[in-house]
Design a protein around this motif. Structure first.
Motif, short mmCIF file in Angstrom:
data_model
loop_
_atom_site.label_atom_id
_atom_site.label_comp_id
_atom_site.label_asym_id
_atom_site.label_seq_id
_atom_site.Cartn_x
_atom_site.Cartn_y
_atom_site.Cartn_z
N ALA A 5 0.84 -1.20 0.00
CA ALA A 5 0.00 0.00 0.00
C ALA A 5 0.87 1.24 0.00
O ALA A 5 1.48 1.58 1.02
CB ALA A 5 -0.93 -0.01 1.20
N GLU A 6 0.91 1.93 -1.15
CA GLU A 6 1.67 3.17 -1.24
C GLU A 6 0.85 4.35 -0.72
O GLU A 6 -0.38 4.35 -0.82
CB GLU A 6 2.07 3.47 -2.70
CG GLU A 6 2.91 2.42 -3.38
CD GLU A 6 2.07 1.45 -4.19
OE1 GLU A 6 2.62 0.84 -5.13
OE2 GLU A 6 0.87 1.30 -3.88
N SER A 7 1.54 5.33 -0.21
CA SER A 7 0.88 6.56 0.24
C SER A 7 1.87 7.71 0.17
O SER A 7 3.08 7.49 0.05
CB SER A 7 0.34 6.39 1.66
OG SER A 7 1.39 6.14 2.57
N PHE A 37 9.10 2.20 -8.65
CA PHE A 37 8.99 2.46 -10.08
C PHE A 37 8.02 3.61 -10.27
O PHE A 37 7.27 3.96 -9.35
CB PHE A 37 8.46 1.22 -10.81
CG PHE A 37 9.45 0.10 -10.94
CD1 PHE A 37 9.85 -0.64 -9.83
CD2 PHE A 37 10.01 -0.22 -12.17
CE1 PHE A 37 10.77 -1.69 -9.95
CE2 PHE A 37 10.92 -1.26 -12.30
CZ PHE A 37 11.29 -1.99 -11.19
N ARG A 38 8.01 4.17 -11.45
CA ARG A 38 7.03 5.20 -11.77
C ARG A 38 6.55 5.04 -13.21
O ARG A 38 7.25 4.48 -14.05
CB ARG A 38 7.59 6.60 -11.54
CG ARG A 38 8.73 6.99 -12.46
CD ARG A 38 9.34 8.31 -12.01
NE ARG A 38 10.44 8.75 -12.87
CZ ARG A 38 11.21 9.79 -12.61
NH1 ARG A 38 11.02 10.50 -11.49
NH2 ARG A 38 12.18 10.12 -13.45
N GLN A 39 5.36 5.54 -13.43
CA GLN A 39 4.76 5.44 -14.75
C GLN A 39 4.00 6.72 -15.06
O GLN A 39 3.04 7.06 -14.36
CB GLN A 39 3.83 4.23 -14.84
CG GLN A 39 3.33 3.93 -16.23
CD GLN A 39 2.70 2.56 -16.32
OE1 GLN A 39 2.37 1.94 -15.31
NE2 GLN A 39 2.53 2.06 -17.53
N TYR A 94 3.55 6.51 -8.83
CA TYR A 94 4.69 5.80 -8.24
C TYR A 94 4.20 4.50 -7.60
O TYR A 94 3.20 4.49 -6.86
CB TYR A 94 5.37 6.67 -7.20
CG TYR A 94 6.26 7.73 -7.83
CD1 TYR A 94 5.70 8.82 -8.49
CD2 TYR A 94 7.64 7.62 -7.79
CE1 TYR A 94 6.52 9.78 -9.10
CE2 TYR A 94 8.46 8.56 -8.38
CZ TYR A 94 7.88 9.65 -9.04
OH TYR A 94 8.69 10.58 -9.65
N TYR A 95 4.92 3.42 -7.91
CA TYR A 95 4.56 2.10 -7.44
C TYR A 95 5.72 1.47 -6.68
O TYR A 95 6.88 1.62 -7.07
CB TYR A 95 4.23 1.19 -8.63
CG TYR A 95 3.07 1.64 -9.46
CD1 TYR A 95 3.24 2.53 -10.51
CD2 TYR A 95 1.79 1.14 -9.22
CE1 TYR A 95 2.17 2.94 -11.29
CE2 TYR A 95 0.71 1.55 -10.00
CZ TYR A 95 0.91 2.45 -11.02
OH TYR A 95 -0.15 2.86 -11.79
N GLN A 119 -0.12 8.92 -6.73
CA GLN A 119 0.13 9.91 -7.77
C GLN A 119 0.95 11.08 -7.24
O GLN A 119 0.62 11.67 -6.20
CB GLN A 119 -1.20 10.41 -8.33
CG GLN A 119 -1.06 11.30 -9.55
CD GLN A 119 -2.41 11.65 -10.14
OE1 GLN A 119 -3.31 12.15 -9.44
NE2 GLN A 119 -2.57 11.38 -11.43
N VAL A 120 1.98 11.41 -7.98
CA VAL A 120 2.81 12.57 -7.68
C VAL A 120 2.73 13.53 -8.86
O VAL A 120 3.00 13.14 -10.00
CB VAL A 120 4.27 12.17 -7.43
CG1 VAL A 120 5.14 13.42 -7.28
CG2 VAL A 120 4.38 11.29 -6.20
#
Length: 124
Positions: A5-7, A37-39, A94-95, A119-120
């Motif tokens: 769980a990203e935050s 990682f990021r997308q 970002y993951y 999301q950034v």
């Protein structure tokens, strides 16, 4: 089941700092190397930073080296990404990913588990 769980993602201005967190559950955290990682929209997922299982070795994409810092707290089953001097081109989802086999791998396909992303947005 395994959950990552990203935050911490939000809108910031260029030059600002931000810290992302990724809390893991359902797995033995110390058995997994972790990566961020990021997308960006319309682009492939790209490697940002990685950290080995015990947290004593890290590696970064050239685009973030010197600005981003990855760390982990194995007691809290959490990996962090400290992002400083943010640029517009850092805008992305970002993951965090968990990989059991490799100490260092920048290939997304080699990761076993992923979070849902945070999301950034870097914009003035």
């Amino acid at each position: 089941q395994v959950q990552l769980a990203e935050s911490g993602g939000r809108w910031v201005q260029p030059g600002d700092s931000l810290r992302l967190s990724c809390a893991a559950s359902g797995l033995t955290f110390t058995n997994y190397a972790m990566g961020w990682f990021r997308q960006a929209p319309g682009q492939e997922r790209e490697f940002v930073a990685g950290i080995n299982k015990i947290g004593n070795n890290v590696f970064y994409a050239d685009s973030v080296k010197g600005r981003f810092t990855i760390s982990r707290d194995n007691a809290k089953n959490t990996v962090y990404l400290q992002m400083n001097s943010l640029k517009r081109e850092d805008t992305a989802d970002y993951y965090c990913g968990a990989n059991q086999l490799y100490s260092f791998i920048a290939t997304a396909a080699k990761y076993d588990y992923w979070g849902q992303g945070t999301q950034v947005t870097v914009s003035s």
